[in-house]
Write a protein that holds these residues in place. Structure first.
Motif, short mmCIF file in Angstrom:
data_model
loop_
_atom_site.label_atom_id
_atom_site.label_comp_id
_atom_site.label_asym_id
_atom_site.label_seq_id
_atom_site.Cartn_x
_atom_site.Cartn_y
_atom_site.Cartn_z
N ARG A 101 -4.25 -9.22 3.95
CA ARG A 101 -2.25 -9.48 2.86
C ARG A 101 -1.52 -8.74 3.14
N THR A 132 0.75 -5.49 -15.95
CA THR A 132 1.53 -4.65 -14.32
C THR A 132 2.74 -6.11 -14.43
N ARG A 191 -3.18 -5.47 5.03
CA ARG A 191 -4.24 -4.99 4.58
C ARG A 191 -5.61 -6.51 4.62
N ASN A 211 1.56 9.67 -9.13
CA ASN A 211 1.89 8.90 -8.81
C ASN A 211 1.59 7.57 -9.85
N LYS A 254 6.03 3.89 -2.93
CA LYS A 254 5.81 2.30 -2.40
C LYS A 254 7.67 2.42 -2.56
N VAL A 313 3.91 -6.92 -11.60
CA VAL A 313 4.08 -7.94 -9.98
C VAL A 313 2.88 -7.85 -9.41
N ALA A 315 1.33 -1.35 -0.31
CA ALA A 315 0.13 0.08 0.10
C ALA A 315 0.89 1.47 0.08
N1 7TS Z 1 -0.84 -0.21 -9.84
C1 7TS Z 1 -0.49 -1.57 -9.23
C2 7TS Z 1 0.11 -3.07 -9.32
C3 7TS Z 1 -0.73 -1.41 -7.82
O1 7TS Z 1 -1.01 -2.33 -6.91
C4 7TS Z 1 -1.44 0.53 -6.51
C5 7TS Z 1 -1.32 0.80 -5.83
C6 7TS Z 1 -1.75 1.41 -8.06
C7 7TS Z 1 -0.75 1.08 -9.61
C8 7TS Z 1 -1.41 2.98 -7.72
O2 7TS Z 1 -0.65 3.33 -7.02
P1 7TS Z 1 -0.79 4.76 -6.83
O3 7TS Z 1 0.54 5.12 -6.43
O4 7TS Z 1 -1.37 5.18 -7.40
O5 7TS Z 1 -1.97 4.72 -6.13
N2 7TS Z 1 -1.90 -0.74 -4.73
C9 7TS Z 1 -2.19 -0.56 -3.68
C10 7TS Z 1 -2.98 -1.19 -3.04
O6 7TS Z 1 -2.42 -2.76 -2.88
N3 7TS Z 1 -2.71 -0.74 -1.92
O7 7TS Z 1 -2.71 0.16 -1.71
C11 7TS Z 1 -2.23 0.99 -3.22
#
Ligand code: 7TS
Length: 401
Positions: free
Chosen positions: A373, A162, A352, A84, A217, A164, A22
């Motif tokens: 998770r 994706t 989570r 992001n 992250k 991962v 997260a």
């Molecule tokens: N793609 C993947 C594979 C992710 O895990 C996440 C966020 C995003 C995109 C979006 O990232 P952001 O920084 O733009 O929000 N994943 C998670 C999660 O698994 N729990 O909270 C956010």
């Protein structure tokens, strides 16, 4: 061993943090770099002809170079700062996608995508009459054989995938998929939100056309994200947002845009965020990305082994292997993930619970409403996993009684 670099653990000595998928925790050096900017050279970039503005501009542009090196981009001009991963993917959908993916073309994504890599394509397909298709997930991984047959047959304009999975921890063979997509005249966008922070990602070796990831992250601050675009593609792309900072000249009815990457960075950017991200990359480089990867791999192996000894627990995702990253989702017989997370929290264990923005994967593939998770970064250790597993055991006993 690395825990002492992260002030959150000093301030919360009992905290077991198992939610790095997260967002990750931040080392002292990242917090210090941001504080240093605000205290000593806060100013806007690319504008001021004075020392502290030059210093801020220099720090901002050095981060771009550092990121280019971190993912082995050919040039720092291929690096665009966003907020992001979500914004990075939206940028591509709303610029390159809008102009290059035509009616009746196909966009191929997978059933394990985060909503961030579904919704922009769903929206685009609605607007432009594009056909959105899904690679199936079978046995917790992509059905590559069927995907390859489908790509050969339907020749999608874009494969958005994706690297991962944020629910399963499965590492997808993106290099092979890039090869198949390119052979058929398509492009590949890699969602690196869960890979770049944890393993070597080399855009040239993968032959990625687009790569999206988030600073928060990878031990950096929130509010700063990255989009990599191959320069030959970037050269032909029109801007996403327009306004200050992205122009060469403006007259009443026309504008000449700045060159890339500035053309894609309208308005005052998150300067402090880039400076924090720069310190995060320094921190990761000092440890070494291979060492981070190995550390998380060992923890994953350890956790999978411990969890597999619990008969009421179903582990989702692949068994321990080269294709398994440090994200583990579980389902516990007859106990809702939200109850588990809440009870773990009583013991200061942060995990989570929910659908993890993977509705399609949860509903259509795994047939579960939610999972519990755990996910790792460099500051986790075996003791964290022991405390999680012991706590989980006592919750299961208590509830069953
Ligand atoms: N793609 C993947 C594979 C992710 O895990 C996440 C966020 C995003 C995109 C979006 O990232 P952001 O920084 O733009 O929000 N994943 C998670 C999660 O698994 N729990 O909270 C956010």
């Amino acid at each position: 061993m690395y825990k002492s670099d992260f002030p959150i653990f000093k301030n919360n000595p009992n905290l077991v943090y198992l939610d790095s998928a997260a967002t990750s925790q931040k080392p002292q050096s990242v917090i210090d770099a941001i504080k240093d900017y605000y205290e000593n050279y806060n100013s806007n970039i690319h504008r001021g002809i004075y020392k502290i503005s030059e210093q801020a501009t220099d720090a901002y542009e050095k981060t771009r170079k550092k990121i280019a090196k971190f993912i082995n981009a050919k040039s720092e001009k291929e690096i665009i700062f966003t907020r992001n991963t979500t914004e990075s993917i939206n940028l591509i959908a709303k610029t390159w996608g809008k102009e290059n993916v035509k009616a009746e073309d196909k966009i191929l994504i997978s059933e394990m995508e985060h909503h961030s890599n579904i919704l922009p394509w769903q929206q685009l397909s609605g607007e432009q009459n594009i056909c959105l298709r899904y690679i199936n997930v079978r046995d917790h991984k992509l059905d590559i054989q069927r995907a390859e047959a489908e790509i050969n047959e339907t020749k999608p304009a874009l494969l958005a995938i994706t690297h991962v999975s944020n629910s399963l921890g499965t590492i997808n063979p993106v290099k092979k998929l890039a090869e198949i997509a390119h052979k058929n005249g398509g492009m590949i966008l890699i969602d690196g939100a869960q890979s770049v922070p944890h393993m070597q990602v080399d855009v040239q070796s993968l032959d990625a056309d687009f790569l999206a990831f988030s600073g928060h992250k990878m031990l950096g601050p929130t509010g700063i994200g990255v989009l990599y675009v191959k320069e030959e593609i970037l050269k032909k792309m029109n801007p996403f947002l327009t306004g200050g900072g992205m122009i060469k000249s403006v007259s009443r009815f026309e504008t000449e845009f700045a060159d890339h990457p500035y053309k894609f960075e309208a308005g005052t950017p998150d300067i402090a965020g880039t400076i924090g991200l720069s310190a995060a990359i320094d921190y990761m480089n000092t440890i070494g990305i291979e060492r981070i990867e190995t550390h998380e791999r060992n923890l994953t192996k350890y956790a999978l082994k411990k969890l597999s000894g619990l008969s009421e627990v179903t582990i989702l995702g692949l068994p321990f292997s080269e294709d398994r990253a440090g994200v583990i989702s579980i389902v516990v017989d007859e106990i809702h993930p939200h109850d588990i997370a809440q009870l773990l929290d009583e013991n200061n264990i942060a995990v989570r619970a929910g659908h993890h923005c993977n509705h399609i994967l949860m509903k259509d593939v795994l047939k579960v409403t939610a999972t519990t998770r755990i996910s790792f970064h460099i500051y986790n250790d075996e003791n964290d996993i022991d405390r999680f597993v012991e706590s989980l055991k006592s919750i299961m006993t208590k509830i069953k009684r």
